[in-house]
Design a protein around this motif. Sequence first.
Motif, mmCIF file in Angstrom:
data_model
loop_
_atom_site.group_PDB
_atom_site.id
_atom_site.type_symbol
_atom_site.label_atom_id
_atom_site.label_comp_id
_atom_site.label_asym_id
_atom_site.label_seq_id
_atom_site.Cartn_x
_atom_site.Cartn_y
_atom_site.Cartn_z
ATOM 1 N N HIS A 11 0.833 -1.200 0.000
ATOM 2 C CA HIS A 11 0.000 0.000 0.000
ATOM 3 C C HIS A 11 0.875 1.259 0.000
ATOM 4 C CE1 HIS A 11 -3.451 2.549 0.743
ATOM 5 N NE2 HIS A 11 -2.779 3.114 1.728
ATOM 6 N N ALA A 12 1.909 1.267 0.825
ATOM 7 C CA ALA A 12 2.783 2.438 0.893
ATOM 8 C C ALA A 12 3.536 2.653 -0.416
ATOM 9 C CB ALA A 12 3.775 2.277 2.048
ATOM 10 N N MET A 13 3.927 1.569 -1.070
ATOM 11 C CA MET A 13 4.709 1.685 -2.300
ATOM 12 C C MET A 13 3.863 2.105 -3.499
ATOM 13 S SD MET A 13 7.883 1.075 -1.796
ATOM 14 C CE MET A 13 8.489 0.689 -3.421
ATOM 15 N N HIS A 14 2.604 1.701 -3.545
ATOM 16 C CA HIS A 14 1.805 1.891 -4.754
ATOM 17 C C HIS A 14 0.684 2.911 -4.631
ATOM 18 C CE1 HIS A 14 3.995 -1.293 -6.688
ATOM 19 N NE2 HIS A 14 3.816 -2.039 -5.613
ATOM 20 N N ASN A 15 0.487 3.465 -3.465
ATOM 21 C CA ASN A 15 -0.581 4.449 -3.284
ATOM 22 C C ASN A 15 -0.024 5.744 -2.712
ATOM 23 O OD1 ASN A 15 -2.831 2.825 -4.115
ATOM 24 N ND2 ASN A 15 -2.429 1.602 -2.297
ATOM 25 N N ASP A 16 1.116 6.164 -3.198
ATOM 26 C CA ASP A 16 1.776 7.360 -2.706
ATOM 27 C C ASP A 16 1.110 8.606 -3.280
ATOM 28 O OD1 ASP A 16 3.460 9.262 -1.741
ATOM 29 O OD2 ASP A 16 5.253 8.542 -2.770
ATOM 30 N N PRO A 17 0.392 9.373 -2.440
ATOM 31 C CA PRO A 17 -0.277 10.567 -2.951
ATOM 32 C C PRO A 17 0.694 11.715 -3.235
ATOM 33 C CG PRO A 17 -0.592 10.398 -0.595
ATOM 34 C CD PRO A 17 0.143 9.167 -1.030
ATOM 35 N N THR A 18 1.912 11.624 -2.731
ATOM 36 C CA THR A 18 2.899 12.685 -2.928
ATOM 37 C C THR A 18 4.205 12.091 -3.441
ATOM 38 O OG1 THR A 18 3.548 12.487 -0.623
ATOM 39 C CG2 THR A 18 1.923 14.176 -1.131
ATOM 40 N N PRO A 19 4.304 11.811 -4.729
ATOM 41 C CA PRO A 19 5.501 11.161 -5.253
ATOM 42 C C PRO A 19 6.775 11.984 -5.066
ATOM 43 C CG PRO A 19 4.039 11.833 -7.027
ATOM 44 C CD PRO A 19 3.322 12.092 -5.744
ATOM 45 N N SER A 20 6.665 13.281 -4.803
ATOM 46 C CA SER A 20 7.861 14.093 -4.599
ATOM 47 C C SER A 20 8.322 14.075 -3.141
ATOM 48 C CB SER A 20 7.600 15.535 -5.039
ATOM 49 O OG SER A 20 6.581 16.098 -4.248
ATOM 50 N N PHE A 21 7.596 13.416 -2.264
ATOM 51 C CA PHE A 21 7.944 13.325 -0.844
ATOM 52 C C PHE A 21 9.106 12.356 -0.675
ATOM 53 C CE2 PHE A 21 7.218 11.247 3.344
ATOM 54 C CZ PHE A 21 7.398 12.358 4.144
ATOM 55 N N ARG A 22 10.305 12.877 -0.379
ATOM 56 C CA ARG A 22 11.499 12.042 -0.234
ATOM 57 C C ARG A 22 12.140 12.268 1.130
ATOM 58 N NH1 ARG A 22 11.520 7.864 -2.571
ATOM 59 N NH2 ARG A 22 13.715 7.711 -2.129
ATOM 60 N N LEU A 23 12.650 11.203 1.709
ATOM 61 C CA LEU A 23 13.314 11.270 3.005
ATOM 62 C C LEU A 23 14.718 10.667 2.944
ATOM 63 C CD1 LEU A 23 10.308 10.222 5.283
ATOM 64 C CD2 LEU A 23 11.276 12.505 5.014
ATOM 65 N N ASP A 24 15.329 10.718 1.777
ATOM 66 C CA ASP A 24 16.667 10.157 1.610
ATOM 67 C C ASP A 24 17.633 10.760 2.625
ATOM 68 O OD1 ASP A 24 16.113 8.550 -0.787
ATOM 69 O OD2 ASP A 24 15.757 10.510 -1.702
ATOM 70 N N GLY A 25 18.456 9.907 3.241
ATOM 71 C CA GLY A 25 19.439 10.369 4.202
ATOM 72 C C GLY A 25 18.897 10.669 5.588
ATOM 73 N N ARG A 26 17.624 10.424 5.801
ATOM 74 C CA ARG A 26 16.994 10.687 7.105
ATOM 75 C C ARG A 26 16.733 9.374 7.829
ATOM 76 N NH1 ARG A 26 14.874 16.312 7.687
ATOM 77 N NH2 ARG A 26 15.502 17.220 5.721
#
Length: 92
Positions: free
Chosen positions: A17-32
Motif C-alpha cells: 500500500h505504501a509503495m503503490h498508493n503514494d499521494p505525494t511522489p515528490s515526498f522524499r526522506l533520503d538520508g533521514r
Amino acid sequence: MIVSARARRAQRLHYHHAMHNDPTPSFRLDGRVAFITGASSGIGATLAAAFAAAGASVALVARRLERIEALAATIAAAGGTALAVQLDVTDR
C-alpha cells in the motif's frame, strides 16, 4: 522466529500500500532516519513502510519483536534499510 501467515500477509499489504498508493511522489526522506513507535501493526507499520519507501532508514520499535522483524525483512527485500528494536514505551 515463527511468524504467522496472517502477520506476514499484513506486513506485505502495509508495504504494498505504501509503495503503490503514494499521494505525494515528490515526498522524499533520503538520508533521514525515522524512529517509529508502534511499528508492529496499524498506523505505525504503514508509516514505517511509507517512510522506507520514501528513502528513510527506519527504526521499527514495538513490543512484538516477531512482527517488526518481519516488517524489517520486507523493507530490506525491497531495498530499504530497517532496524527492529523490541521496546515497551508505556509509563507504568
